[in-house]
Scaffold this active site. Structure first.
Site, PDB file in Angstrom:
ATOM      1  N   GLU A 255      -0.420   2.317   0.301  1.00 39.26           N
ATOM      2  CA  GLU A 255      -0.879   1.066   0.917  1.00 39.26           C
ATOM      3  C   GLU A 255      -1.738   1.477   2.093  1.00 39.26           C
ATOM      4  O   GLU A 255      -1.251   1.985   3.094  1.00 39.26           O
ATOM      5  CB  GLU A 255       0.319   0.211   1.340  1.00 39.26           C
ATOM      6  CG  GLU A 255      -0.046  -1.233   1.645  1.00 39.26           C
ATOM      7  CD  GLU A 255      -0.322  -1.455   3.124  1.00 39.26           C
ATOM      8  OE1 GLU A 255      -1.522  -1.463   3.494  1.00 39.26           O
ATOM      9  OE2 GLU A 255       0.627  -1.599   3.886  1.00 39.26           O
TER      10      GLU A 255
ATOM     11  N   CYS B 140      -2.846  -4.040   8.886  1.00 42.41           N
ATOM     12  CA  CYS B 140      -3.713  -3.747   7.746  1.00 42.41           C
ATOM     13  C   CYS B 140      -4.295  -5.012   7.136  1.00 42.41           C
ATOM     14  O   CYS B 140      -5.341  -4.969   6.499  1.00 42.41           O
ATOM     15  CB  CYS B 140      -2.947  -2.955   6.694  1.00 42.41           C
ATOM     16  SG  CYS B 140      -1.441  -3.765   6.126  1.00 42.41           S
TER      17      CYS B 140
END
Length: 480
Positions: A248, A282
């Site tokens: 990720e 993020c």
């Protein structure tokens, strides 16, 4: 000098590498020193993890018994929530209120995967002959879990809970900027009654401890959350070793506001979407796309709201934006803003360190909005990971989709419109692992999460979040 040790096989070890200095980014004060693992220490941790995972007391443990231990971890996280929240705040400067929310979410991750552990089933495939074919799911063995500094409470919980629920042993390597939350999780595992070695925690640097971990021949699966550049290095090593990964990585999420949107609700979400966590997320909505017919009006409201945000200490109730995670990271953010000015960008608000004398010792940076740049500009293409919003107008859906998809990233996207058909069309066209429509940053441990393109490989959370830590095995039973 007092050094906090790390955890291998149920024992606390100071390590053979240079200790880590933990600094409070909100004050510049020293939190303390943490032991640092060498390659030999990492080998010791993996060896212990492999031995623990293969013990009959673990590998033959019934799922509901494994779930009982996971539920106990959740209970202990709740009991120790105030301590864990304050500890994360001291290490990465995040608002205390957000840290408290993340402690509760960490407990929720362990409860969720405990529930899946108790209820997940194997499969029976349709027969095409005189046999019964079943599909069962086996753990990999030893999983390397490597986590970043922005949200260690939740990210470490999500990885460890799923990997352990799947039957693996874990070697957890936290960021050197936030090393102690992982150590507390290791202590909770011991107190919850897990066998020694099922969770090992090695603190240390990425180039030494992290590299040794992903290269270790007995690590059979790697789960990493962090920057795309590091993710590429890990993927290359894993590819050479034929080891599966869950990555990720970075994001440059488009946050889209159409003229027909509920502009009041969109305004709240846009400001929260980029400036919560000081932009160190993020999925931060770091590119704001505004339909041209409302561009000036809506942008003016965003600037006004941003200018009113209260920058302050993370434990102050009135603070809305706290410090960045480190002084080094603040310098990185400042370099990006300087590059925007060189490329002709206009700073509408922020763009500097706050003037307040009480904040001068911390790594603070004002919430910043930059306009006047094309989508190709550096700050519109690269992940800044700070409180910096790039604003761009668009003319129609085709123009929007071309600009929104015009980066290497594809992690998150927000769309604001009252037209369901428009939202569906645009949402399907955007290259993104998650699309929010008339909401933003709504996250659940029960739904899969991950990215397209350079934002990663694989999915965590949801039912996918346990299967990513298992291998499918087919068993045929002859009936002829």
């Amino acid at each position: 000098m007092s050094i906090q040790p790390f955890l291998i096989g149920g024992e606390w070890i100071k390590g053979n590498a240079v200790p880590i200095e933990s600094i409070n980014p909100a004050t510049g004060e020293l939190n303390g020193y943490v032991g640092s693992a060498s390659a030999a220490d990492v080998d010791h941790a993996v060896t212990n993890a492999l031995q623990a995972q293969r013990q009959p007391s673990w590998c033959n443990m019934l799922p509901h018994e494994r779930a009982r231990l996971l539920y106990r971890v959740a209970e202990l996280i709740i009991e120790r929530g105030p301590q864990l929240s304050a500890q994360q705040m001291r290490e990465n400067g995040k608002l205390l209120s957000e840290c408290s929310f993340q402690a509760a979410a960490a407990a929720g991750a362990f409860r969720y995967f405990a529930g899946i552990c108790e209820t997940m089933v194997s499969e029976v495939a349709p027969s095409r002959g005189q046999y019964l074919s079943t599909v069962v799911y086996e753990p990999f063995g030893v999983v390397a879990a490597i986590t970043p500094w922005n949200s260690p409470l939740t990210l470490e919980a999500q990885k460890v809970a799923a990997a352990v629920a799947a039957g693996n042993a874990v070697v957890l390597k936290p960021s050197e900027f936030t090393p102690t939350l992982a150590l507390e999780l290791g202590r909770i595992f011991i107190d919850a009654g897990f066998p020694p070695g099922i969770l090992n925690v090695v603190t240390g640097s990425g180039p030494e401890a992290g590299l040794a971990l992903v290269q270790h021949p007995d690590v059979r699966m790697i789960s990493f959350t962090g920057g795309t550049a590091t993710g590429r290095i890990i993927a290359k090593i894993a590819g050479e070793r034929l080891v599966p990964t869950a990555l990720e990585l970075g994001g440059k999420s488009p946050h889209i506001v159409f003229a027909d949107a509920d502009l009041d609700a969109a305004l709240d979400a846009v400001v929260m979407g980029i400036f919560s966590s000081s932009g160190q997320s993020c999925i931060a909505g770091s590119r704001l796309f505004i339909e041209r017919s409302i561009y000036d009006e809506f942008l003016g409201r965003v600037v006004e709201r941003t200018r009113a945000l209260r920058v302050g200490p993370p434990d102050a109730p009135q603070s809305q934006v706290a410090s960045l995670s480190s002084f080094i990271h603040r310098e990185r953010v400042e370099r990006y803003v300087a590059s925007a000015l060189k490329e002709g960008g206009q700073i509408l608000v922020g763009g500097k360190r706050p003037d307040a004398p009480e904040l001068e010792k911390g790594a603070y940076y004002e919430p910043t909005i930059i306009a006047g740049l094309p989508s190709s500009a550096t700050v519109c293409q690269e992940e800044i990971f700070g409180p910096v919003l790039c604003v761009l107008p668009f003319d129609g859906e085709a123009d929007l989709i071309e600009q929104a998809n015009g980066t290497v990233y594809g992690l998150g996207c927000g769309i604001w419109t009252e037209s369901f058909k428009k939202a569906w069309r645009v949402g399907r066209a955007i290259e993104s692992g998650t699309v929010w429509i008339n909401t933003y940053k709504a996250l659940s441990v029960a739904t899969p999460f991950g990215g397209f393109k350079d934002s990663g490989i694989g999915r965590e959370k949801g039912f996918y979040g346990i299967r990513v830590y298992q291998e499918a095995k087919t068993i045929y039973l002859g009936l002829g």
